[in-house]
Scaffold this motif. Structure first.
Motif, PDB file in Angstrom:
ATOM      1  N   ALA A 298      10.546   6.531   3.450  1.00 10.20           N
ATOM      2  CA  ALA A 298      11.622   5.697   4.302  1.00 10.20           C
ATOM      3  C   ALA A 298      10.809   5.992   5.836  1.00 10.20           C
ATOM      4  O   ALA A 298      11.015   5.153   6.258  1.00 10.20           O
ATOM      5  CB  ALA A 298      12.895   6.244   4.205  1.00 10.20           C
TER       6      ALA A 298
ATOM      7  N   GLN B 222      12.256  10.004   0.939  1.00  9.53           N
ATOM      8  CA  GLN B 222      12.729  10.329   2.373  1.00  9.53           C
ATOM      9  C   GLN B 222      11.424   9.851   3.186  1.00  9.53           C
ATOM     10  O   GLN B 222      11.374   9.320   4.201  1.00  9.53           O
ATOM     11  CB  GLN B 222      12.992  11.614   2.631  1.00  9.53           C
ATOM     12  CG  GLN B 222      14.715  11.893   2.293  1.00  9.53           C
ATOM     13  CD  GLN B 222      15.542  11.180   3.399  1.00  9.53           C
ATOM     14  OE1 GLN B 222      16.093  10.005   2.935  1.00  9.53           O
ATOM     15  NE2 GLN B 222      15.535  11.644   4.509  1.00  9.53           N
ATOM     16  N   ALA B 223      10.308  10.532   2.656  1.00  8.36           N
ATOM     17  CA  ALA B 223       8.896  10.260   3.292  1.00  8.36           C
ATOM     18  C   ALA B 223       8.568   9.046   3.542  1.00  8.36           C
ATOM     19  O   ALA B 223       8.053   8.660   4.395  1.00  8.36           O
ATOM     20  CB  ALA B 223       8.077  11.271   2.587  1.00  8.36           C
TER      21      ALA B 223
ATOM     22  N   GLU C  82       7.815   6.624   6.724  1.00 10.66           N
ATOM     23  CA  GLU C  82       6.780   5.833   7.182  1.00 10.66           C
ATOM     24  C   GLU C  82       6.911   4.284   7.049  1.00 10.66           C
ATOM     25  O   GLU C  82       6.267   3.693   8.005  1.00 10.66           O
ATOM     26  CB  GLU C  82       5.687   6.122   5.647  1.00 10.66           C
ATOM     27  CG  GLU C  82       4.881   7.446   5.758  1.00 10.66           C
ATOM     28  CD  GLU C  82       3.720   7.619   5.454  1.00 10.66           C
ATOM     29  OE1 GLU C  82       2.539   6.978   5.818  1.00 10.66           O
ATOM     30  OE2 GLU C  82       3.616   8.021   4.211  1.00 10.66           O
TER      31      GLU C  82
ATOM     32  N   LYS D 182       1.110   4.128  -2.541  1.00  6.65           N
ATOM     33  CA  LYS D 182       0.993   5.522  -2.304  1.00  6.65           C
ATOM     34  C   LYS D 182       2.081   6.497  -3.095  1.00  6.65           C
ATOM     35  O   LYS D 182       1.902   7.631  -3.223  1.00  6.65           O
ATOM     36  CB  LYS D 182       1.159   5.763  -0.902  1.00  6.65           C
ATOM     37  CG  LYS D 182       0.983   7.094  -0.368  1.00  6.65           C
ATOM     38  CD  LYS D 182       0.757   7.210   1.127  1.00  6.65           C
ATOM     39  CE  LYS D 182       0.916   8.596   1.676  1.00  6.65           C
ATOM     40  NZ  LYS D 182       0.791   8.426   3.188  1.00  6.65           N
ATOM     41  N   TYR D 183       3.503   6.013  -2.999  1.00  3.47           N
ATOM     42  CA  TYR D 183       4.799   6.579  -3.507  1.00  3.47           C
ATOM     43  C   TYR D 183       5.009   6.294  -4.863  1.00  3.47           C
ATOM     44  O   TYR D 183       6.107   6.702  -5.331  1.00  3.47           O
ATOM     45  CB  TYR D 183       5.723   6.518  -2.621  1.00  3.47           C
ATOM     46  CG  TYR D 183       5.479   7.165  -1.354  1.00  3.47           C
ATOM     47  CD1 TYR D 183       5.831   8.499  -1.312  1.00  3.47           C
ATOM     48  CD2 TYR D 183       5.108   6.795  -0.294  1.00  3.47           C
ATOM     49  CE1 TYR D 183       5.655   9.234   0.149  1.00  3.47           C
ATOM     50  CE2 TYR D 183       4.917   7.319   1.001  1.00  3.47           C
ATOM     51  CZ  TYR D 183       5.240   8.695   1.058  1.00  3.47           C
ATOM     52  OH  TYR D 183       4.801   9.276   2.038  1.00  3.47           O
TER      53      TYR D 183
ATOM     54  N   LYS E 142       0.847  -1.085  -0.089  1.00  4.29           N
ATOM     55  CA  LYS E 142      -0.010   0.143  -0.123  1.00  4.29           C
ATOM     56  C   LYS E 142       0.821   1.390   0.056  1.00  4.29           C
ATOM     57  O   LYS E 142       0.699   2.303  -0.766  1.00  4.29           O
ATOM     58  CB  LYS E 142      -0.877  -0.006   1.178  1.00  4.29           C
ATOM     59  CG  LYS E 142      -2.228   0.715   1.084  1.00  4.29           C
ATOM     60  CD  LYS E 142      -3.358   0.137   2.001  1.00  4.29           C
ATOM     61  CE  LYS E 142      -3.402   1.026   3.154  1.00  4.29           C
ATOM     62  NZ  LYS E 142      -4.179   0.221   4.300  1.00  4.29           N
TER      63      LYS E 142
END
Lengths: 324, 160
Positions: free
Chosen positions: A98, A95-96, A100, A84-85, A80
């Motif tokens: 990583a 980075q975000a 999460e 999302k990314y 998921k």
């Protein structure tokens, strides 16, 4: 005593102490003097060393299993996250993602590095044993003793042999020796093949029986597949350099892993795996209720209320409705 | 330094200048980190100025960590069990807390980063340092990316 001896001292001492005690015990129970002097008592001592080490490592193994389970269970959530990314390759998004992902690992108490820990934890023992067997061939230690081994024990260990092959012999030097020592080559090859087969079987069994369907796709399965083919390669490369004593250790420890894994797969399989279905079939035949019924129901209930946090984020999203 | 002269009426000149606090980067998921908060107090402005004795070792160490991150770190790939990685943590800690507080924080982090630890998201504790907007060390923005809200809410929208 070199630098490496000092560094390995605690391990070589512990290993040699255990070996010495086991050997004394075995000698005590050997009626036949010829048997007592043979290498079999030393080989058995090494096997007993394996048993002790692996029993000590059981808690670690339990943690590894839990971590692996967690890793498999969170696969849907990881997918998921990847969705999302998807397509966002800029550094900020990476980075975000990583961040999460780490939060996810933490939430499910998963540590990707836990997987190889039992193998790593045995490394000092491997190395200590390897080092010790090399040291025993040297004249100095025949008179001084090594670690907890007395001079007599060092001499006995060094002279010991099984099937006429010394415990300190290894594949490569024997293969390159002028009259090739075929007996050593044969025995070490057999042991290396056994090691590779047990490892391959263990890993294959894990993958075919004990992974949930969602875990069989994706990156986790890929890593497992790499392990399936890489570890045997490591065994072959390492195996040709290792003395028979170390090979005994390695083969025995692989058998232990195989048995341990078999037991876990049979009695405590991963939720959603093939092994779980088989266990439930066996339980049904005995008239028992299938396992893992309740936890799944509880999980479904837990997941439902997550829609709650619409509270704060909902306001700005209303504008978008005009389009759809 | 010149602000001392216009000490009684600082608003006229400094109102244009927007300041970012380190704490401004600590926001819940979905919010944008690094948005300026209320204008800083004189105490915060005083704290902001790091003297040469405090600035130089911090900059030197930060330079070393940056060199490590560009040269050596890529060879390993992702091996840290935490977010931000130990080197990113160290760089931020040294840049925002200085050497005296940053180094022990980093050493403690590296010790915690082992297979027995639990891993997870572990940010540098917020420092009291502030920067004029745009001149904060870039590592802070790297370590505190905006987390987009989950798409879980999207289907609910379509249903309506």
């Amino acid at each position: 005593m070199g630098f490496f001896d000092t560094l390995l001292m605690p391990f070589t001492w512990a290993v040699s102490w255990l070996l010495s005690k086991f050997h004394q015990l075995l000698t005590l129970f050997s009626d036949d003097a010829e048997w007592a002097a043979s290498g079999w008592n030393w080989a058995l001592s090494i096997v007993m060393l394996v048993i002790v080490i692996r029993v000590i490592l059981i808690p670690l193994f339990v943690r590894q299993i839990k971590s692996q389970r967690g890793m498999q269970i969170i696969q849907p959530e990881i997918q998921k996250l990847q969705a999302k990314y998807k397509g966002k390759k800029d550094p900020v998004s990476r980075q975000a993602m990583a961040q999460e992902q780490q939060a996810l690992f933490r939430k499910h108490k998963v540590n990707p590095f836990m997987t190889c820990l039992p193998l790593l934890a045995q490394m000092p023992v491997f190395i200590a044993l390897f080092w010790m067997l090399n040291r025993m061939r040297q004249e100095q230690y025949r008179t001084d003793g090594y670690g907890a081994l007395s001079p007599a024990e060092v001499q006995s260990f060094d002279a010991s042999s099984i099937f006429g092959v010394g415990t300190s012999d290894s594949f490569l030097p024997s293969f390159q020796a002028d009259p090739t020592r075929w007996d050593v080559v044969l025995l070490t090859s057999l042991m290396i093949i056994t090691m590779v087969l047990t490892q391959f079987f263990t890993q294959k069994q894990l993958m075919s029986k004990n992974m949930s369907e969602s875990a069989l796709q994706g990156q986790f399965a890929q890593t497992q597949k790499i392990m399936l083919y890489m570890l045997p390669l490591v065994f072959v490369i390492g195996g040709v350099n290792f003395p028979v004593g170390v090979l005994i250790y390695w083969t025995a420890t692989n058998f232990w892993t195989m048995g341990q894994q078999w037991w876990v797969i049979r009695n405590n399989p991963t939720p959603g795996s093939q092994a779980e279905k088989e266990l439930n079939l066996r339980r049904a035949a005995k008239g028992l209720t299938p396992i893992n019924e309740k936890p799944q129901a509880a999980e479904e209930q837990r997941e439902k209320p997550t829609g709650k946090h619409l509270g704060q984020g909902a306001q700005p999203s209303k504008k978008k409705r005009k389009k759809s | 330094m010149r602000t001392g002269a216009s000490g009684s009426e600082p608003d006229g000149e400094t109102a244009v200048q927007v300041w970012i606090r380190h704490a401004d980067y600590y926001v819940p998921d979905g919010a944008t980190p690094g948005r300026p908060g209320p204008p800083p107090t004189t105490e915060e402005l005083r704290r902001q100025r790091w003297g040469r004795i405090r600035r130089t070792p911090s900059a030197l160490l930060a330079g070393l960590i940056i060199a490590y991150r560009t040269v050596i770190s890529p060879l390993y790939g992702q091996v840290c069990s935490y977010y931000p990685s130990c080197s990113a943590y160290g760089l931020e800690a040294v840049s925002v807390h200085g050497v005296l507080r940053g180094v022990p924080l980093t050493v403690w982090r590296i010790l915690r980063c082992n297979p027995f630890g639990s891993g997870g998201v572990d940010h540098v504790p917020p420092a009291r340092r502030i920067w004029p907007q745009g001149s904060a060390p870039s590592i802070i923005e790297t370590n505190h990316p905006p987390i987009p809200p989950d798409d879980d809410c999207a289907p609910a929208e379509h249903d309506q």
